[in-house]
Scaffold this motif. Structure first.
Motif, mmCIF file in Angstrom:
data_model
loop_
_atom_site.group_PDB
_atom_site.id
_atom_site.type_symbol
_atom_site.label_atom_id
_atom_site.label_comp_id
_atom_site.label_asym_id
_atom_site.label_seq_id
_atom_site.Cartn_x
_atom_site.Cartn_y
_atom_site.Cartn_z
ATOM 1 N N ARG A 175 2.352 1.716 -3.428
ATOM 2 C CA ARG A 175 1.372 2.111 -4.452
ATOM 3 C C ARG A 175 0.817 3.506 -4.209
ATOM 4 N N GLN A 176 0.508 3.812 -2.956
ATOM 5 C CA GLN A 176 -0.167 5.064 -2.631
ATOM 6 C C GLN A 176 0.787 6.250 -2.540
ATOM 7 N N TYR A 177 1.970 6.021 -1.960
ATOM 8 C CA TYR A 177 2.879 7.135 -1.690
ATOM 9 C C TYR A 177 4.217 7.022 -2.428
ATOM 10 N N HIS A 190 -8.318 -0.139 4.745
ATOM 11 C CA HIS A 190 -8.565 -0.354 3.315
ATOM 12 C C HIS A 190 -7.585 -1.372 2.726
ATOM 13 N N CYS A 191 -6.289 -1.245 3.078
ATOM 14 C CA CYS A 191 -5.304 -2.139 2.469
ATOM 15 C C CYS A 191 -5.337 -3.549 3.052
ATOM 16 N N PHE A 242 0.829 -1.210 0.000
ATOM 17 C CA PHE A 242 0.000 0.000 0.000
ATOM 18 C C PHE A 242 0.868 1.267 0.000
ATOM 19 N N ASP A 267 -6.656 4.229 6.070
ATOM 20 C CA ASP A 267 -5.791 3.723 5.005
ATOM 21 C C ASP A 267 -5.423 2.257 5.257
#
Length: 340
Positions: free
Chosen positions: A198-200, A254-255, A195, A251
């Motif tokens: 991918r996200q940051y 969700h992951c 996560f 967050d």
């Protein structure tokens, strides 16, 4: 009293993927990460437990940091042998023991194969075990939280450890139906690492991912008493420079959703094959959550909503299995579910 009994120390061991716990004389004397640091050139063990964990991700080419267990079973035999010996030394405060041997009970996943059992037996024997018993983790957890496993009453245990999630329905000193799922704490860490990437666009290590899981980990995106956001440091994948981002529990929830859904599906599948009389008992008593994963915020509410059954996080879930293993050690002649 025989000489064997006089010179034998009794220890109960929870040989977990993430943590190793040892009980001696009824007390938890060792609670250390299942990590070993080894010198690549000489084969010498440099550190075990927390000291070795501090080296993880920070070593040079001469040092190898190993997690000897994978998915609840031995993945590196030599390192496992060294770890068991080291944990036993910690259990006796490093002093030279008077015991000629050990009488051990070690807990194992319910989905373990005969080959994997043999590996654990061999490693324990080399470490000094002269009398060795194995016990399945769900049974040990049930005993550890005070359930009477010998009664003709159904109990459902969901033990979420570091490498495996053990789901079992227990009655009459045995496992009636079970499901051993290789989705657990380490998978949660991997989900968080993916996560963050991918996200940051940020790379973090497993130790940082575990810190995120502990501090802001959640199974639901809406909590009554949410934890505060935390700041996480890592390496920017675009620039290669260190950077810091803020992470919220939403967050993490969700992951982790996909892995938690797999655990829910496994619970439902186990309930589907549970005999109706035992299902009636479980409807009344509910589901008991043990293991480190049980501490994930909101997990009991999520499972309860999915199964429509009362779900309880037991007291001290991290120590439930090893305490049950210790009780089994004291009742070797009574408990029929112990395996030689």
């Amino acid at each position: 009293m025989s000489l064997f009994n006089f010179f034998t120390e009794e220890v109960a061991i929870d040989l977990g993927t993430a943590n190793c716990l040892v009980i001696r004389d009824g007390k938890v004397v060792v609670n250390e990460p299942s990590v070993v640091a080894i010198n690549r050139n000489t084969g010498e063990v440099l550190a075990i437990g927390r000291e070795a964990l501090q080296m993880e991700g920070k070593t040079h080419e001469d040092i190898r940091v190993v997690r000897p267990l994978k998915d609840g079973v031995i993945a590196d035999f030599g390192a496992s042998e060294h770890m068991i010996k080291g944990m036993l030394r910690l259990a006796t405060n490093g002093r030279k023991r008077l015991a000629a041997s050990y009488k051990m009970v070690i807990c194992v996943p319910s989905g373990i194969t005969e080959v994997e059992k043999r590996a654990i037996r061999d490693a324990a024997t080399i470490a000094g075990a002269k009398e060795l018993y194995l016990v399945y983790e769900p049974l040990a957890a049930a005993v550890g939280i005070g359930l009477d496993v010998e009664e003709p009453t159904g109990h459902m245990i969901v033990d979420i450890g570091g490498g495996t999630t053990e789901i079992a329905v227990i009655a009459l000193s045995g496992i009636v139906c079970d499901h051993s799922l290789r989705v657990a704490g380490e998978n949660f860490d991997a989900d968080i690492m993916h996560f963050m990437r991918r996200q940051y666009n940020m790379m973090i290590g497993q130790a940082t991912a575990e810190k995120i899981k502990i501090q802001v980990g959640a199974a639901l995106s809406e909590l009554q008493d949410p934890p505060e956001n935390i700041f996480v440091k890592g390496r920017d994948l675009l620039t290669g420079l260190p950077k810091q981002v803020e992470v919220a529990y939403v967050d993490v929830a969700h992951c982790l959703d996909r892995s938690l859904s797999k655990i829910e599906e496994a619970i439902l599948k186990t309930l589907e094959v549970t005999p109706p009389e035992l299902a009636a008992d479980i409807h009344q008593e509910g589901i008991y959550l043990t293991g480190g994963g049980a501490l994930l915020r909101g997990l009991d509410k999520r499972i309860s909503a999915k199964t429509r059954l009362p779900t309880h996080v037991v007291e001290e879930p991290l120590q439930a299995v090893v305490r049950g293993t210790s009780i089994a050690l004291k009742n070797v002649g009574k408990f029929m579910f112990l395996m030689r």
